[in-house]
Design a protein around this motif. Sequence first.
Motif, mmCIF file in Angstrom:
data_model
loop_
_atom_site.group_PDB
_atom_site.id
_atom_site.type_symbol
_atom_site.label_atom_id
_atom_site.label_comp_id
_atom_site.label_asym_id
_atom_site.label_seq_id
_atom_site.Cartn_x
_atom_site.Cartn_y
_atom_site.Cartn_z
ATOM 1 N N ALA A 115 -25.401 22.381 74.408
ATOM 2 C CA ALA A 115 -24.213 22.795 73.668
ATOM 3 C C ALA A 115 -23.483 21.603 73.056
ATOM 4 O O ALA A 115 -23.053 21.659 71.898
ATOM 5 N N VAL A 116 -23.340 20.512 73.813
ATOM 6 C CA VAL A 116 -22.592 19.363 73.291
ATOM 7 C C VAL A 116 -23.335 18.702 72.143
ATOM 8 O O VAL A 116 -22.719 18.206 71.189
ATOM 9 N N VAL A 117 -24.667 18.729 72.171
ATOM 10 C CA VAL A 117 -25.443 18.200 71.051
ATOM 11 C C VAL A 117 -25.253 19.086 69.816
ATOM 12 O O VAL A 117 -25.124 18.582 68.691
ATOM 13 N N SER A 118 -25.211 20.391 70.021
ATOM 14 C CA SER A 118 -24.969 21.310 68.905
ATOM 15 C C SER A 118 -23.589 21.088 68.306
ATOM 16 O O SER A 118 -23.420 21.097 67.067
ATOM 17 N N ILE A 119 -22.597 20.881 69.164
ATOM 18 C CA ILE A 119 -21.224 20.656 68.683
ATOM 19 C C ILE A 119 -21.124 19.333 67.942
ATOM 20 O O ILE A 119 -20.353 19.203 66.984
ATOM 21 N N LEU A 120 -21.906 18.341 68.356
ATOM 22 C CA LEU A 120 -21.949 17.087 67.603
ATOM 23 C C LEU A 120 -22.423 17.352 66.170
ATOM 24 O O LEU A 120 -21.903 16.762 65.217
ATOM 25 N N GLY A 121 -23.397 18.238 66.027
ATOM 26 C CA GLY A 121 -23.844 18.619 64.692
ATOM 27 C C GLY A 121 -22.740 19.306 63.901
ATOM 28 O O GLY A 121 -22.609 19.091 62.685
ATOM 29 N N PHE A 122 -21.914 20.110 64.584
ATOM 30 C CA PHE A 122 -20.783 20.760 63.920
ATOM 31 C C PHE A 122 -19.782 19.724 63.397
ATOM 32 O O PHE A 122 -19.200 19.902 62.329
ATOM 33 N N THR A 123 -19.557 18.645 64.182
ATOM 34 C CA THR A 123 -18.594 17.622 63.739
ATOM 35 C C THR A 123 -19.073 16.939 62.464
ATOM 36 O O THR A 123 -18.260 16.591 61.603
ATOM 37 N N ALA A 124 -20.390 16.746 62.351
ATOM 38 C CA ALA A 124 -20.929 16.130 61.135
ATOM 39 C C ALA A 124 -20.725 17.046 59.932
ATOM 40 O O ALA A 124 -20.380 16.577 58.834
ATOM 41 N N ILE A 125 -20.922 18.349 60.143
ATOM 42 C CA ILE A 125 -20.712 19.305 59.053
ATOM 43 C C ILE A 125 -19.239 19.377 58.684
ATOM 44 O O ILE A 125 -18.875 19.429 57.505
ATOM 45 N N ALA A 126 -18.371 19.365 59.699
ATOM 46 C CA ALA A 126 -16.934 19.416 59.435
ATOM 47 C C ALA A 126 -16.480 18.221 58.610
ATOM 48 O O ALA A 126 -15.560 18.322 57.794
ATOM 49 N N GLY A 127 -17.135 17.084 58.824
ATOM 50 C CA GLY A 127 -16.767 15.898 58.059
ATOM 51 C C GLY A 127 -17.020 16.026 56.580
ATOM 52 O O GLY A 127 -16.370 15.362 55.761
ATOM 53 N N THR A 128 -17.934 16.883 56.200
ATOM 54 C CA THR A 128 -18.249 17.051 54.773
ATOM 55 C C THR A 128 -17.216 17.911 54.044
ATOM 56 O O THR A 128 -17.252 17.996 52.816
ATOM 57 N N VAL A 129 -16.315 18.550 54.780
ATOM 58 C CA VAL A 129 -15.289 19.392 54.140
ATOM 59 C C VAL A 129 -13.887 18.870 54.434
ATOM 60 O O VAL A 129 -12.933 19.631 54.513
ATOM 61 N N GLY A 130 -13.783 17.559 54.635
ATOM 62 C CA GLY A 130 -12.467 16.941 54.731
ATOM 63 C C GLY A 130 -11.936 16.707 56.120
ATOM 64 O O GLY A 130 -10.726 16.502 56.283
ATOM 65 N N SER A 131 -12.793 16.696 57.130
ATOM 66 C CA SER A 131 -12.324 16.503 58.494
ATOM 67 C C SER A 131 -12.545 15.093 59.020
ATOM 68 O O SER A 131 -12.216 14.793 60.161
ATOM 69 N N GLY A 132 -13.135 14.230 58.229
ATOM 70 C CA GLY A 132 -13.375 12.862 58.666
ATOM 71 C C GLY A 132 -14.609 12.752 59.537
ATOM 72 O O GLY A 132 -15.414 13.681 59.631
#
Length: 212
Positions: free
Chosen positions: A150-167
């Motif tokens: 799960a934590v590895v999957s969430i790390l992938g979410f953080t990378a995606i979030a960064g592409t829409v203005g989340s840093g």
Amino acid sequence: MLMKIILPGLRETIFMLVGSFVASVIFGFLLSLVLITTDPKGLRPNRAIYETISVVINVLRSIPFVILIIAIIPLTRLICGTSIGIGPAIFSIAVAGSPLIARLLENCFKEINPSLVEAAKSFGASDWQITYHVIVKESIPLVVSQMTFAVVSILGFTAIAGTVGSGGLGAVALTYGYQNFNDQIMYSTLLILILIVEILQISGNVLYKKIK
């Protein structure tokens, strides 16, 4: 480049990862307890509650995160006051991560031998005692293994979030790497993400073996 671009992005990614993972675990754990309790074979079967929560979880899990984070921008603005930054990213990732963790934990809890639950009932244990001392405690090794995933999957979410203005590193890779045709930054962020995944996976495996 390292001090001004990559390290700040790494720090933002870590903040997003820790904050969203903790929030996802809390809400996912609560949802999983409701699911395992109201399951047709649970301690307090309730088909209406189980099916309702299960449908919501399935719907959220079926939406790709890059679409989900955009679709809930109005809700993110309502809750956080803005849709840009680490705080809104944590909220958005938690919305996607909680159903994932809830389903993983539910599957872990269902792996418990039913005879253990029946034995606890025969000794007069309450529903709470059975849930905590039997279902949850006995499934801890499997939970650790699934939380690593799960934590590895969430790390992938953080990378995606960064592409829409989340840093974070996702924003660094997109803005400074891809859009500026800077392969050095692009592949540096990629290497860092790979290293983080390896650290998380190895740590999870070691913890699992120790608990097991």
